[in-house]
Design a protein around this motif. Structure first.
Motif, PDB file in Angstrom:
ATOM      1  N   GLU A  53      50.869  60.857  20.400  1.00 39.76           N
ATOM      2  CA  GLU A  53      49.472  61.316  20.396  1.00 39.76           C
ATOM      3  C   GLU A  53      49.224  62.284  19.244  1.00 39.76           C
ATOM      4  N   LEU A  54      50.188  63.151  18.979  1.00 34.20           N
ATOM      5  CA  LEU A  54      50.059  64.078  17.857  1.00 34.20           C
ATOM      6  C   LEU A  54      49.916  63.316  16.544  1.00 34.20           C
ATOM      7  N   LEU A  55      50.713  62.272  16.377  1.00 34.34           N
ATOM      8  CA  LEU A  55      50.637  61.474  15.143  1.00 34.34           C
ATOM      9  C   LEU A  55      49.280  60.790  15.003  1.00 34.34           C
ATOM     10  N   HIS A  56      48.808  60.170  16.076  1.00 34.71           N
ATOM     11  CA  HIS A  56      47.549  59.431  15.982  1.00 34.71           C
ATOM     12  C   HIS A  56      46.348  60.355  15.787  1.00 34.71           C
ATOM     13  N   THR A  57      46.337  61.503  16.468  1.00 31.13           N
ATOM     14  CA  THR A  57      45.231  62.450  16.254  1.00 31.13           C
ATOM     15  C   THR A  57      45.288  63.040  14.846  1.00 31.13           C
ATOM     16  N   GLU A  58      46.505  63.172  14.299  1.00 32.96           N
ATOM     17  CA  GLU A  58      46.639  63.672  12.933  1.00 32.96           C
ATOM     18  C   GLU A  58      46.082  62.668  11.927  1.00 32.96           C
ATOM     19  N   LEU A  59      46.313  61.396  12.169  1.00 37.26           N
ATOM     20  CA  LEU A  59      45.749  60.349  11.303  1.00 37.26           C
ATOM     21  C   LEU A  59      44.222  60.416  11.300  1.00 37.26           C
ATOM     22  N   THR A  60      43.644  60.542  12.483  1.00 30.60           N
ATOM     23  CA  THR A  60      42.176  60.636  12.582  1.00 30.60           C
ATOM     24  C   THR A  60      41.673  61.895  11.905  1.00 30.60           C
ATOM     25  N   TYR A  61      42.385  62.998  12.108  1.00 28.79           N
ATOM     26  CA  TYR A  61      41.957  64.267  11.528  1.00 28.79           C
ATOM     27  C   TYR A  61      42.000  64.226   9.999  1.00 28.79           C
ATOM     28  N   VAL A  62      43.041  63.640   9.431  1.00 27.10           N
ATOM     29  CA  VAL A  62      43.143  63.549   7.973  1.00 27.10           C
ATOM     30  C   VAL A  62      42.001  62.711   7.406  1.00 27.10           C
ATOM     31  N   SER A  63      41.581  61.678   8.137  1.00 29.81           N
ATOM     32  CA  SER A  63      40.439  60.878   7.670  1.00 29.81           C
ATOM     33  C   SER A  63      39.154  61.710   7.673  1.00 29.81           C
ATOM     34  N   LYS A  64      39.007  62.631   8.637  1.00 29.31           N
ATOM     35  CA  LYS A  64      37.845  63.532   8.665  1.00 29.31           C
ATOM     36  C   LYS A  64      37.890  64.502   7.485  1.00 29.31           C
ATOM     37  N   LEU A  65      39.098  65.033   7.190  1.00 35.05           N
ATOM     38  CA  LEU A  65      39.246  65.933   6.045  1.00 35.05           C
ATOM     39  C   LEU A  65      38.939  65.205   4.734  1.00 35.05           C
ATOM     40  N   HIS A  66      39.368  63.953   4.646  1.00 33.58           N
ATOM     41  CA  HIS A  66      39.074  63.146   3.460  1.00 33.58           C
ATOM     42  C   HIS A  66      37.562  62.993   3.295  1.00 33.58           C
ATOM     43  N   LEU A  67      36.870  62.763   4.399  1.00 33.76           N
ATOM     44  CA  LEU A  67      35.416  62.619   4.353  1.00 33.76           C
ATOM     45  C   LEU A  67      34.753  63.904   3.857  1.00 33.76           C
ATOM     46  N   LEU A  68      35.220  65.042   4.337  1.00 34.96           N
ATOM     47  CA  LEU A  68      34.646  66.328   3.932  1.00 34.96           C
ATOM     48  C   LEU A  68      34.941  66.642   2.464  1.00 34.96           C
ATOM     49  N   ASP A  69      36.210  66.489   2.069  1.00 38.24           N
ATOM     50  CA  ASP A  69      36.617  66.919   0.731  1.00 38.24           C
ATOM     51  C   ASP A  69      36.314  65.876  -0.346  1.00 38.24           C
ATOM     52  N   GLN A  70      36.723  64.634  -0.104  1.00 37.13           N
ATOM     53  CA  GLN A  70      36.632  63.616  -1.141  1.00 37.13           C
ATOM     54  C   GLN A  70      35.293  62.888  -1.176  1.00 37.13           C
ATOM     55  N   VAL A  71      34.475  63.060  -0.146  1.00 39.55           N
ATOM     56  CA  VAL A  71      33.176  62.369  -0.119  1.00 39.55           C
ATOM     57  C   VAL A  71      32.032  63.382  -0.209  1.00 39.55           C
ATOM     58  N   PHE A  72      31.831  64.165   0.853  1.00 36.97           N
ATOM     59  CA  PHE A  72      30.725  65.128   0.846  1.00 36.97           C
ATOM     60  C   PHE A  72      30.861  66.119  -0.316  1.00 36.97           C
ATOM     61  N   CYS A  73      31.987  66.829  -0.342  1.00 31.73           N
ATOM     62  CA  CYS A  73      32.173  67.878  -1.347  1.00 31.73           C
ATOM     63  C   CYS A  73      32.185  67.296  -2.760  1.00 31.73           C
ATOM     64  N   ALA A  74      32.897  66.185  -2.942  1.00 29.33           N
ATOM     65  CA  ALA A  74      33.021  65.607  -4.279  1.00 29.33           C
ATOM     66  C   ALA A  74      31.675  65.145  -4.829  1.00 29.33           C
ATOM     67  N   ARG A  75      30.893  64.451  -4.022  1.00 30.35           N
ATOM     68  CA  ARG A  75      29.594  63.947  -4.495  1.00 30.35           C
ATOM     69  C   ARG A  75      28.621  65.086  -4.780  1.00 30.35           C
ATOM     70  N   LEU A  76      28.611  66.082  -3.914  1.00 33.52           N
ATOM     71  CA  LEU A  76      27.713  67.215  -4.138  1.00 33.52           C
ATOM     72  C   LEU A  76      28.137  68.012  -5.368  1.00 33.52           C
ATOM     73  N   MET A  77      29.420  68.209  -5.541  1.00 33.13           N
ATOM     74  CA  MET A  77      29.896  68.949  -6.709  1.00 33.13           C
ATOM     75  C   MET A  77      29.597  68.183  -7.999  1.00 33.13           C
ATOM     76  N   GLU A  78      29.754  66.866  -7.973  1.00 33.68           N
ATOM     77  CA  GLU A  78      29.442  66.041  -9.149  1.00 33.68           C
ATOM     78  C   GLU A  78      27.963  66.169  -9.529  1.00 33.68           C
ATOM     79  N   GLU A  79      27.110  66.151  -8.520  1.00 29.09           N
ATOM     80  CA  GLU A  79      25.670  66.294  -8.766  1.00 29.09           C
ATOM     81  C   GLU A  79      25.343  67.688  -9.283  1.00 29.09           C
ATOM     82  N   ALA A  80      26.000  68.707  -8.725  1.00 28.67           N
ATOM     83  CA  ALA A  80      25.726  70.095  -9.131  1.00 28.67           C
ATOM     84  C   ALA A  80      26.159  70.350 -10.571  1.00 28.67           C
TER      85      ALA A  80
END
Length: 585
Positions: A53-80
């Motif tokens: 369970e720890l492994l599977h929740t970690e996989l899901t959590y890393v995908s959320k971090l990827h969304l925050l850092d590599q998608v939201f943050c990256a696109r907004l920073m590129e625009e800024a």
């Protein structure tokens, strides 16, 4: 179990030594039972499940971090950095050290867990977490910055259309799961306490002599220390999560995600129509500063609501005295912007009470009438059209062609077109002109439309039947709807509102509706005999009774047996000229 075996010893030369005896001791261990094997397997399986369970929740959590850092943050920073619509410092202020958190989990913790689970059928996770737990202190910076991050998101969603467009475009992507940026930003705040819970469960299942037990204990101590920073923030973010849930329920169209806002209650309620009294399903959302009155939106998937009215808590009042006596569990909410007549969905009503609305630790009640000082400054509670059969000013009966019903937007009374042909500016409606009745026009404008300088409704002498039904019902011996019919009149059963006032307990007043300002008829009850119908009366309605005097006989039909009994008891005493024993209201 011990067994002794005696034999003769032999010398190295092979001679027999009859005097020497050698004792051989054997230790025998019983074989394991199937139950013990099953118990050990069960413990092993439970420990493995927690690690998995720890492994599977970690996989899901890393995908959320990827969304925050590599998608939201990256696109907004590129625009800024490419366009001057919003500064890069704002993006840095929103996402804080999310990049470091993402790198740690994506490059270190997740690969270590994956490798251990692949290589070991009896995986240990305590040593991995003990080694990497000190790095979790980096969450302290993110957690401390969370409130400021929320404020920045809200501010720039309003200030910059480009910022808002980028956020909304990403939120519409499938990987966002129909959740907002703010919702995803809660994930890192809640992750450390989840590690703590999983480790506690892991230790509870792990035998104390297991190789991983000491490492798991040490890692739990380290993670518990890191979790202290998050727990304080979680108490704040739990309120934020509730706000985000409501924000998404409203389709992201209402600015409510703010640390100062507190959600108190939300849930379904029934709203009574002003025209015909039918109930409509509505949704109320109560905050510490406002009440949102919402209506359902037509959607194929997922329920959403639109805000129909916003009522400030400051000055909002709740009352049950003026609610309809004919409809149970009703109460009125009166605010500066809007007034509503509502009905609780169940008698217990743990969410919205039929008697009052609880705001924090305060109960708000109001007076029965709106004062002249407040007229036009707050929305009135409109009287339902079906509860009135006569104009509440000129007292002429309504009809669908020449005498139609209208609401006075100042006092809420139902009046005819002639008595409401006036216009006045109302403060609660941003000083726009609204239809008002003649009396409110005189009060608000200070000019009388009549030659005598007084309102037309006060120019004539009051009739004995001009006793307003709602006021009579508030202080009555008994009041309710009944069906009635007069013997020999040629007219069939008719439904009406019947009242015996406290100050006139020997007179029955008959109204067309509960809010009529004038009774259709009054019946002095002294001398009447009350009885059940005879078989020759051939009545078609249940729970019927009649009152008779000389050549006049009136038949009545109640909604139930209890109501029938109450009316017959009270009418019998009135017919004998006796005061009622107790007032039932």
């Amino acid at each position: 179990m011990r067994g002794g075996v005696r034999g003769r010893g032999l010398s190295e030369e092979g001679d027999s030594d009859l005097d020497e005896e050698v004792e051989l001791t054997l230790v025998l261990t019983p074989p394991k039972t199937d139950r013990q094997d099953s118990a050990e397997l069960s413990v092993h399986q439970r420990v493995f499940n927690i690690a998995n369970e720890l492994l599977h929740t970690e996989l899901t959590y890393v995908s959320k971090l990827h969304l925050l850092d590599q998608v939201f943050c990256a696109r907004l920073m590129e625009e800024a950095q490419s366009r001057p619509f919003f500064p890069p410092d704002v993006i840095q202020g929103i996402f804080s050290n999310i990049c470091s958190i993402y790198c740690f989990h994506q490059q270190f913790l997740l690969p270590a867990l994956q490798k251990r689970m692949e290589e070991d059928s009896n995986p240990r996770i305590g040593d991995i977490l003990q080694k990497l737990a000190p790095f979790l202190k980096m969450y302290g910076e993110y957690v401390k910055n969370f409130d400021r991050a929320m404020e920045l998101v809200n501010t720039w969603m309003e200030r910059s259309s480009q910022f808002k467009t980028i956020i909304q475009e990403i939120q519409r992507e499938e990987r966002c799961g129909n959740l907002t940026l703010q919702h995803h930003m809660l994930e890192p705040v809640q992750r450390i306490p989840r590690y703590e819970l999983l480790l506690k469960d892991y230790l509870n299942r792990l035998p104390e002599d297991a190789p991983d037990y000491r490492d798991a204990q040490k890692s739990l101590e380290l993670i518990a220390t890191a979790a202290e920073h998050s727990n304080a923030a979680i108490r704040k973010t739990e309120r934020m999560r509730k706000l985000l849930k409501v924000y998404e329920l409203l389709g992201g169209e209402e600015d409510i995600v703010n640390p100062t806002n507190e959600l108190i209650k939300e849930g379904h309620i029934l709203k009574l129509s002003n025209k015909n009294g039918t109930t409509q399903d509505r949704y109320l959302i109560l905050f510490n500063d406002r009440l949102l009155y919402c209506v359902p939106k037509l959607r194929l998937i997922g329920q959403k609501y639109g805000v129909r009215a916003r009522i400030d808590v400051d000055g909002m009042e709740v009352r049950s005295e003026m609610s309809s006596a004919a409809v149970p569990r009703t109460f009125l909410v009166s605010g500066k912007q809007r007034s509503l007549e509502l009905q609780a969905r169940s008698p217990s009503g743990d969410l919205w009470s039929c008697r009052y609305l609880r705001l924090g630790d305060n109960l708000f009640f109001v007076f029965s009438f709106q004062s002249c000082m407040e007229l036009g400054k707050r929305a009135p509670t409109p009287i339902r059209e079906k509860e009135v059969t006569l104009c509440m000013k000129c007292q002429e009966p309504f009809n669908s062609i020449t005498k139609r019903r209208h609401h006075c937007k100042a006092c809420g009374h139902v009046v005819c077109g002639k008595c409401s042909e006036f216009r006045a500016r109302l403060s609660y409606d941003n000083n726009r002109t609204n239809r008002v009745c003649v009396d409110c026009y005189v009060t608000l404008v200070g000019v009388s439309p009549s030659p005598c300088g007084v309102s037309s409704s006060n120019q004539r002498r009051r009739s004995i039947l001009e006793k307003q039904a709602s006021l009579a019902a508030e202080n009555s011996v008994i009041c309710s709807f009944l069906h009635h019919m007069e013997k020999g009149s040629g007219r069939g059963w008719q439904k009406a509102w019947f009242v015996i006032p406290e100050n006139e307990p020997l007179v029955l007043y008959i109204y067309g509706a509960p809010q009529d300002v004038k009774a259709q008829r009054s019946v002095p009850l002294i001398g009447f005999e009350i009885s059940l119908p005879e078989s020759c009366d051939r009545l078609e309605r249940r729970h019927a009774f009649k009152i008779s005097q000389s050549h006049l006989t009136l038949y009545f039909s109640a909604e139930g047996e209890e109501l029938q009994r109450r009316w017959m008891d009270i009418l019998s005493r009135a017919g004998r000229g006796e005061e009622p024993l107790n007032l039932t209201g």
